[in-house]
Write an enzyme that holds these catalytic residues in place. Structure first.
Site, short mmCIF file in Angstrom:
data_model
loop_
_atom_site.label_atom_id
_atom_site.label_comp_id
_atom_site.label_asym_id
_atom_site.label_seq_id
_atom_site.Cartn_x
_atom_site.Cartn_y
_atom_site.Cartn_z
N GLY A 250 0.83 -1.17 0.04
CA GLY A 250 0.02 0.01 -0.01
C GLY A 250 0.96 1.23 -0.08
N GLU A 272 5.83 -3.49 1.08
CA GLU A 272 5.89 -3.01 -0.58
C GLU A 272 5.07 -1.90 -0.81
OE1 GLU A 272 4.99 -2.72 -4.30
OE2 GLU A 272 4.19 -4.73 -4.07
N LEU A 273 5.57 -0.84 -0.76
CA LEU A 273 5.07 0.60 -0.50
C LEU A 273 5.04 1.32 -1.82
CD1 LEU A 273 6.31 1.36 2.94
CD2 LEU A 273 4.24 -0.15 2.53
N GLY A 465 5.32 -4.54 -14.95
CA GLY A 465 5.29 -5.85 -15.90
C GLY A 465 6.24 -7.04 -15.54
C1 UN1 Z 1 1.70 -3.53 -7.84
O1 UN1 Z 1 1.46 -2.66 -8.66
O2 UN1 Z 1 1.61 -3.71 -6.78
O3 UN1 Z 1 5.33 -5.74 -12.04
C2 UN1 Z 1 2.38 -4.96 -8.38
C3 UN1 Z 1 4.12 -5.32 -12.31
C4 UN1 Z 1 3.19 -6.45 -11.83
C5 UN1 Z 1 2.98 -6.26 -10.15
C6 UN1 Z 1 2.57 -4.69 -9.80
N1 UN1 Z 1 3.83 -7.55 -12.05
O4 UN1 Z 1 3.75 -4.28 -12.59
#
Ligand code: UN1
Length: 515
Positions: A250, A272-273, A465
């Site tokens: 978030g 994972e911010l 991605g």
């Molecule tokens: C996210 O936006 O929290 O690398 C994850 C990416 C995706 C995951 C994004 N595989 O854009």
């Protein structure tokens, strides 16, 4: 930023979206009691029309306590189940996700507004991580280390950790759950999941498939618990000492609260911010490839990925051409109903997202930025369709240091690669970055120790991605956590160092003599 007269958007009817959501839920075997709109409960809405679809039963803090207790109880069984047997549960989940891929993607589109291809991609990401985790279930390796003492063996073993609390954000409502859950389950942990309150339906569907997989392989149903609701539920997970690891995705603001609170009770957190991802385009770049990579990374998912490209750092000699080409591409990007096969940019999630985009664009203009695009499309009041914005900035001002969760790309120029790397690293976040160049020296410099300071640094592809095989996460205010592939599993286990003496002597380490 103003509402301009684009051709009126053709949007689906809410009744059709309700039918589609109901059909998807039914097909995955999740038949929650979907309350009518006036009944109490958590609203399940869609950004496609900005309306409420249904109301679903909301969990209470007491439910959260009970869920943690159940998961803690199930852990006592699950931790002693052989890891490859645990892998069978995740393998079955992967099969069920494959079987129900299109229904799940429909729900992602309905709740988040992702276009079909991206919604299917998100479900594929779940399937991929399940396959990864099945392999992992036979590879939870520890080390054997040369002992300094004769007749001794020194080794490391990895053991299940306990209950893992998983808090996920709206923008990847199912993939991020799967990254955590597939890995945690093979590691022998049990999971309590609190998805974003904006995406209860996708969560109900995933939980139903996992429950079915558990029943089929004979795993305890309580290895996974789902809590639907708001912040108060997250707080129970944050503060409960039975939650050994709290994995939270978030905003930086959320992480700033969660991290210290979990640390205060000596729990572990995996954060994972926010990201504020940049791409450097050098004079040696293949510009065709760069433009394609930039447009997907900046405008795809309507700018609502944590990996979205937010800053373009272009060499002064290519900046004008690049801006012109991106602006041309932006003008032809179809914005609208994410269910329509022509659409490439769906809606923003809600009014607050739109307001923050407007605020950032106003500030950027006040800072001397030259704004292209970023107009709201005429649509019903409660939904927010915008064309992606490109803003040429005279400098990296404070507004560029913020993550605005919308399709807003700031353009900065540089003269030397050192300057470009300094600009890349000058923001408080450190998730993803990229360089477009065909010059191997420039590419390697960007990836070196004095290059990009981000958790992800790419060459000749955009910032978003990522594949699940790598570790995913970032530095600085992004929180430092790593999820999904590589050796991220280590965060979900505890390590024991074991020294075994198989001799009849008792030599002490470091040559110490005692009596
Ligand atoms: C996210 O936006 O929290 O690398 C994850 C990416 C995706 C995951 C994004 N595989 O854009």
């Amino acid at each position: 930023m103003s509402t301009v007269k684009f051709p009126a958007l053709t949007l689906p009817d809410i009744a059709d979206l309700r039918d589609r959501a109901r059909a998807a839920l039914r097909s995955v075997g999740a038949d929650p009691v979907l309350g009518d709109l006036d009944a109490p409960g958590l609203p399940a809405s869609t950004p496609i029309t900005g309306e409420i679809l249904f109301r679903v039963a909301e969990s209470t803090p007491a439910d959260a306590e009970a869920a943690i207790a159940q998961a803690a109880q199930a852990f006592t069984v699950w931790r002693s189940t052989p890891a490859p047997v645990r892998g069978a549960l995740v393998g079955r989940l992967g099969e069920l996700l494959t079987e129900h891929k299109s229904a799940l993607a429909d729900l992602v589109t309905i709740e988040v507004g992702k276009i079909g291809s991206e919604a299917l991609g998100e479900v594929q990401e779940m399937i991929d991580v399940c396959q990864f985790a099945v392999g992992l279930s036979r590879q939870l390796y520890g080390k054997t280390i040369a002992s300094e003492r004769p007749g001794h063996r020194l080794m490391e073993t990895w053991h299940p950790l306990g209950v893992v609390g998983v808090i996920t954000a709206f923008n990847f409502p199912v993939a991020v759950w799967a990254w955590n859950t597939a890995v945690a389950l093979v590691c022998g942990d049990t999971v309590v999941w609190k998805p974003s309150e904006l995406t209860p339906l996708t969560a109900i569907a995933c939980q139903a498939l996992l429950a079915r997989a558990a029943a089929e392989v004979g795993a305890p149903a309580e290895v996974s618990r789902l809590l639907l609701g708001g912040r108060d539920l997250g707080e129970v997970l944050v503060d409960d000492p039975r939650v050994a690891l709290l994995s939270a995705t978030g905003s930086v603001r959320m992480g700033r609260e969660v991290g210290p609170r979990v640390a205060r009770r000596f729990g572990r957190s995996l954060l994972e911010l926010g990201g504020n991802n940049a791409a450097v385009v050098t004079p040696a770049a293949d510009l065709d490839l760069a433009v394609r990579g930039i447009v997907f990374a900046a405008a795809g998912t309507a700018g609502q990925r944590c990996t979205t490209l937010r800053r373009l750092i272009a060499h002064r000699s290519v900046a004008d051409t690049l801006v012109e080409r991106i602006a041309t591409a932006y003008r032809s990007l179809p914005v609208g109903d994410p269910f329509s096969s022509d659409t490439l940019v769906g809606p923003l999630i809600h009014e607050t997202a739109y307001r923050s985009m407007v605020g950032a664009l106003e500030q950027a203009a006040a800072d001397g930025g030259e704004v292209l695009g970023g107009e709201r499309h005429a649509s019903p009041e409660a939904c927010y369709y915008v064309s992606p914005a490109l803003v040429r900035m005279p400098a990296q001002t404070a507004v560029v240091h913020d993550e605005t969760f919308a399709p807003l790309l700031y353009v900065l120029t540089y003269d030397t690669l050192d300057e470009a790397i300094a600009l890349n690293n000058a923001v408080p976040q450190g998730l993803s970055s990229a360089i477009f160049t065909t010059d191997v020296r420039e590419a390697e410099r960007f990836l070196a120790a004095d290059g990009s300071d981000c958790g992800i640094a790419n060459v000749n592809i955009g910032t978003s991605g990522a594949e699940i095989g790598g570790a995913f996460g970032g530095e600085k205010q992004t929180g430092g956590g790593r999820e999904s592939g590589s050796d991220s599993w280590k965060a979900y286990m505890r390590r024991a160092t074991n020294t075994v003496n198989y001799s009849s002597e008792l030599p002490l380490a470091q040559g110490v003599q005692f009596g």
